[in-house]
Each structure stands twice: as C-alpha cells, then as structure tokens.
Write a protein that holds these residues in place. Structure first.
Motif, PDB file in Angstrom:
ATOM      1  N   THR A   2       0.806  -1.433  -0.021  1.00  0.00           N
ATOM      2  CA  THR A   2      -0.046   0.097  -0.092  1.00  0.00           C
ATOM      3  C   THR A   2       0.880   1.363   0.071  1.00  0.00           C
ATOM      4  OG1 THR A   2      -1.616  -1.268   1.095  1.00  0.00           O
ATOM      5  CG2 THR A   2      -1.820   1.084   1.397  1.00  0.00           C
ATOM      6  N   GLU A   3       1.796   1.029   0.440  1.00  0.00           N
ATOM      7  CA  GLU A   3       2.795   2.372   0.829  1.00  0.00           C
ATOM      8  C   GLU A   3       3.366   2.454  -0.396  1.00  0.00           C
ATOM      9  OE1 GLU A   3       5.516   1.419   3.969  1.00  0.00           O
ATOM     10  OE2 GLU A   3       4.096   1.974   5.656  1.00  0.00           O
ATOM     11  N   ILE A   4       3.991   1.505  -1.060  1.00  0.00           N
ATOM     12  CA  ILE A   4       4.532   1.448  -2.405  1.00  0.00           C
ATOM     13  C   ILE A   4       3.515   2.029  -3.555  1.00  0.00           C
ATOM     14  CG2 ILE A   4       5.665   0.202  -4.288  1.00  0.00           C
ATOM     15  CD1 ILE A   4       6.754  -1.428  -2.184  1.00  0.00           C
ATOM     16  N   GLU A   5       2.410   1.595  -3.313  1.00  0.00           N
ATOM     17  CA  GLU A   5       1.291   2.099  -4.331  1.00  0.00           C
ATOM     18  C   GLU A   5       0.940   3.476  -4.212  1.00  0.00           C
ATOM     19  OE1 GLU A   5      -1.909  -0.334  -4.025  1.00  0.00           O
ATOM     20  OE2 GLU A   5      -1.375  -1.757  -5.003  1.00  0.00           O
ATOM     21  N   ALA A   6       0.870   3.909  -2.859  1.00  0.00           N
ATOM     22  CA  ALA A   6       0.684   5.413  -2.638  1.00  0.00           C
ATOM     23  C   ALA A   6       1.695   6.272  -2.783  1.00  0.00           C
ATOM     24  CB  ALA A   6       0.586   5.565  -0.840  1.00  0.00           C
ATOM     25  N   GLU A   7       3.275   5.705  -2.803  1.00  0.00           N
ATOM     26  CA  GLU A   7       4.046   6.567  -3.153  1.00  0.00           C
ATOM     27  C   GLU A   7       4.193   6.631  -4.641  1.00  0.00           C
ATOM     28  OE1 GLU A   7       7.361   4.485  -1.475  1.00  0.00           O
ATOM     29  OE2 GLU A   7       7.293   5.243   0.248  1.00  0.00           O
ATOM     30  N   GLY A   8       3.866   5.478  -5.468  1.00  0.00           N
ATOM     31  CA  GLY A   8       4.207   5.702  -6.878  1.00  0.00           C
ATOM     32  C   GLY A   8       2.696   6.636  -7.302  1.00  0.00           C
ATOM     33  N   LYS A   9       1.489   6.597  -6.598  1.00  0.00           N
ATOM     34  CA  LYS A   9       0.522   7.424  -7.128  1.00  0.00           C
ATOM     35  C   LYS A   9       1.070   9.010  -6.722  1.00  0.00           C
ATOM     36  CE  LYS A   9      -3.443   4.332  -6.616  1.00  0.00           C
ATOM     37  NZ  LYS A   9      -4.715   4.096  -5.833  1.00  0.00           N
ATOM     38  N   ALA A  10       1.797   9.165  -5.594  1.00  0.00           N
ATOM     39  CA  ALA A  10       1.989  10.482  -5.207  1.00  0.00           C
ATOM     40  C   ALA A  10       3.138  11.033  -6.199  1.00  0.00           C
ATOM     41  CB  ALA A  10       2.677  10.450  -3.857  1.00  0.00           C
ATOM     42  N   ASN A  11       3.905  10.200  -6.479  1.00  0.00           N
ATOM     43  CA  ASN A  11       5.192  10.316  -7.465  1.00  0.00           C
ATOM     44  C   ASN A  11       4.517  10.736  -8.874  1.00  0.00           C
ATOM     45  OD1 ASN A  11       7.165  10.022  -5.645  1.00  0.00           O
ATOM     46  ND2 ASN A  11       7.389   7.863  -6.095  1.00  0.00           N
ATOM     47  N   ALA A  12       3.348   9.866  -9.070  1.00  0.00           N
ATOM     48  CA  ALA A  12       2.818  10.087 -10.827  1.00  0.00           C
ATOM     49  C   ALA A  12       1.996  11.529 -10.680  1.00  0.00           C
ATOM     50  CB  ALA A  12       1.874   8.915 -10.952  1.00  0.00           C
ATOM     51  N   MET A  13       1.363  11.788  -9.600  1.00  0.00           N
ATOM     52  CA  MET A  13       0.826  12.934  -9.325  1.00  0.00           C
ATOM     53  C   MET A  13       1.701  14.328  -9.367  1.00  0.00           C
ATOM     54  SD  MET A  13      -2.216  12.051  -6.675  1.00  0.00           S
ATOM     55  CE  MET A  13      -3.039  13.782  -6.668  1.00  0.00           C
ATOM     56  N   ARG A  14       2.710  14.190  -8.727  1.00  0.00           N
ATOM     57  CA  ARG A  14       3.992  15.258  -8.675  1.00  0.00           C
ATOM     58  C   ARG A  14       4.269  15.328 -10.063  1.00  0.00           C
ATOM     59  NH1 ARG A  14       6.458  12.971  -5.171  1.00  0.00           N
ATOM     60  NH2 ARG A  14       8.058  11.952  -6.328  1.00  0.00           N
ATOM     61  N   ILE A  15       4.915  14.112 -10.670  1.00  0.00           N
ATOM     62  CA  ILE A  15       5.344  14.234 -12.173  1.00  0.00           C
ATOM     63  C   ILE A  15       4.347  14.945 -12.989  1.00  0.00           C
ATOM     64  CG2 ILE A  15       6.087  12.821 -14.089  1.00  0.00           C
ATOM     65  CD1 ILE A  15       7.229  10.805 -12.012  1.00  0.00           C
ATOM     66  N   GLU A  16       3.061  14.447 -12.975  1.00  0.00           N
ATOM     67  CA  GLU A  16       2.131  15.077 -13.846  1.00  0.00           C
ATOM     68  C   GLU A  16       1.598  16.465 -13.654  1.00  0.00           C
ATOM     69  OE1 GLU A  16      -2.725  14.539 -15.005  1.00  0.00           O
ATOM     70  OE2 GLU A  16      -2.009  13.344 -13.375  1.00  0.00           O
ATOM     71  N   ALA A  17       1.918  16.939 -12.225  1.00  0.00           N
ATOM     72  CA  ALA A  17       1.625  18.293 -11.888  1.00  0.00           C
ATOM     73  C   ALA A  17       3.017  19.296 -12.202  1.00  0.00           C
ATOM     74  CB  ALA A  17       1.706  18.522 -10.306  1.00  0.00           C
ATOM     75  N   ASP A  18       4.096  18.545 -12.206  1.00  0.00           N
ATOM     76  CA  ASP A  18       5.336  19.283 -12.659  1.00  0.00           C
ATOM     77  C   ASP A  18       5.162  19.399 -14.223  1.00  0.00           C
ATOM     78  OD1 ASP A  18       6.389  19.234 -10.171  1.00  0.00           O
ATOM     79  OD2 ASP A  18       7.704  17.579 -10.466  1.00  0.00           O
ATOM     80  N   ALA A  19       4.783  18.519 -14.892  1.00  0.00           N
ATOM     81  CA  ALA A  19       4.573  18.519 -16.381  1.00  0.00           C
ATOM     82  C   ALA A  19       3.610  19.573 -16.633  1.00  0.00           C
ATOM     83  CB  ALA A  19       4.063  17.025 -16.996  1.00  0.00           C
TER      84      ALA A  19
END
Length: 304
Positions: free
Chosen positions: A235-252
């Motif tokens: 769950t932590e890994i999935e949350a970290e993955g989603k957070a990273n994806a959202m951060r990457i999308e926001a950065d983009a």
C-alpha cells in the motif's frame, strides 16, 4: 640233562627280574626291602626285582571324590548335601605321601580335612545362602582352607563343588514362599515402573504436542504479521507511486503552463481574439458581443 638245566636257569632269571608299565596320569614309587625311594618313577616300562622291590602306582591325574556330608548352618540347622572334591597329587610328592600316609590318603587325610573345613565354612553362612548365589563363595572358601592344609603335603585341591543342597522341608518351603513373595514384589515393582514410564511417556507426548501447537501458532502469527507488513508495504509503495505520478503530472502541467505563458505575448492574444471574432461572424445565429472597448473593431459581413 642240559635242556633241563637251561630251563631252570631261565626260570630263575624271570623270577629275579620282572617288568611293569607306568601309564599316563600316574607315577611309580619304588619300595626296595621296605624302604621308599625318594625319586618317583616316570611313565613307561620299568623292570625290577620282584623278590626285593615293589613299584607302587600313584595317580597324578585329577581325581574326583564324591561325598554326601551333613553340613551345619549359621542358625544351627543340618543341611544335607552332595559334594565333589577334585584333587591331584604332585608327582614329586608321591614318594613322600606313600611313606608318610600310605595309599589310603583319601580316607586318611583328604576326607577328614574336607569335613573339618566344610563344617567351619558353612557354619558361617545361613542355610538359604547355600541355596543361593553365595554357593560359589562357600565353595571357594572350602577349597582355600583345604589347600592351606593339604598343599604343603603334596595335594592340590582344584575345586570343591556343591552339587546338591537339600534344605529341611520346612525351611525349603519358607524359602520358596519368600522367593515367591520377592518375585511377586519384583513383578509388581516392574509393573509399577512400567506404568510410571508409560505416564512419563504420555506426559512427554502431551508436552510435545503442546510445544508443536505453540510453534504452529507462533508460525501462523508470524506469517500473519509478515503478510500484514507486506500488504502495508505494498500500500505504501502504491501510495508513493501515485504520489510520484501526481507530482510528475503536476510538474509536467506546470512546465507546460510555463511554456504556454512564455509564448502568449499581447500580439498573439490579439490575434487569437481576432480569430475568435471572425469565427463568430461566420455563424448564422444572432450574436451580441460585449467587449471591454479595447478589442479591435472588425468589419462584419454584409449579411450580418
């Protein structure tokens, strides 16, 4: 006449000299004119003068005397027995034995010494001891005492064997009853010990099963903990993955907006407005356009 004389001479020679054979397991003792020769005669054929000499044969092999004495016990009982005495004579002592004792040495020396020694020894033991494992000790004690007396005189006592011991009827019955009681007690003790071992075995088995159940429970508990930790980690890994994806999308998105903002100059915006008004003017619908007064005026088509 001559042949008659030869026959008489031959008879005289045969009469003067005779021969005997000393066999295996015996020696000879020479007695000449009533005097014993101190040297014993070895095995083989031996010649001697029958008128002056006699050769006595003395056995040196192991001899067996069987006696049935009544033995005393420590408690004053009389024990009937059957005993074998195994003895032998030293070859070098044979002349001395014949000279001092004679050929009746069994009845003259050996048996009296045995009766005295056996009575002395058995009087120190209980009657039941003669019928039990103490028998070998009694035999050895009688043999030692006899040897102390007889060995210096040339006799070797090889063994004394108590072949049969007959206890008094009442005592025998008492001993049998006691032995039976001891056997019963030993049997009960064996049963008790066996039951004790069975109980200990059952306790060990129960403790083993309890330990196995405890180990299994700990294993299941540890497995559940590991699975929970694994799910939590996933769950932590999935949350970290989603957070990273959202951060990457926001950065983009931010970088795209920055890029757009950098490219939207006032001239470009005016051009876009003009293009928008032009697209509206091409529409057949009625339109009401309200501007801020800064928008450039566009010539409408004739049909408008």
């Amino acid at each position: 006449m001559k042949s008659y004389t030869s026959a008489i001479l031959l008879f005289v020679i045969i009469g003067l000299f005779s021969c005997t054979v000393i066999r295996q397991g015996e020696v000879g003792v020479r007695r000449r004119l009533g005097k014993i020769d101190p040297q014993y005669v070895e095995q083989g054929p031996k010649g001697y003068n029958i008128f002056t000499t006699t050769i006595l044969k003395v056995p040196t092999r192991t001899m067996n005397i069987e006696v049935k004495p009544d033995l005393p016990s420590k408690e004053g009982l009389t024990i009937r027995s059957e005993i074998s005495i195994l003895y032998r004579i030293k070859p070098e002592a044979a002349p001395k034995i014949v000279q001092n004792i004679g050929l009746n040495y069994e009845s003259e020396v050996i048996l009296p010494v045995f009766r005295s020694s056996s009575a002395d020894i058995t009087a120190k033991f209980l009657a039941k001891d003669m019928h039990s494992g103490e028998r070998a000790q009694i035999e050895s004690a009688i043999r030692r005492q006899m040897s102390e007396i007889l060995e210096p005189r040339g006799f070797i006592i090889d063994n004394v064997l108590l072949k049969t011991i007959r206890l008094p009827e009442g005592l025998a019955r008492t001993i049998e009853e006691k032995l039976q009681a001891e056997q019963d007690a030993q049997r009960m003790e064996f049963v008790k010990e066996r039951e004790k071992r069975d109980a200990e075995r059952k306790i060990i088995e129960a403790e083993g099963k309890k330990e196995i159940a405890r180990i299994q429970a700990e294993g299941e508990k540890n497995a559940a903990i590991i699975q929970a930790e694994a799910r939590k980690r996933m769950t932590e890994i999935e949350a970290e993955g989603k957070a990273n994806a959202m951060r990457i999308e926001a950065d983009a998105t931010r970088r795209a907006n920055d890029t757009i903002n950098k490219t939207l100059t006032p001239q470009v915006l005016k051009l876009r407005q003009i293009e928008a008004f032009r697209a509206l003017s091409n529409s057949n619908n009625s339109k009401l356009v309200i501007t801020d007064g800064k928008t450039p005026f566009l010539t409408l088509p004739d049909k408008f």
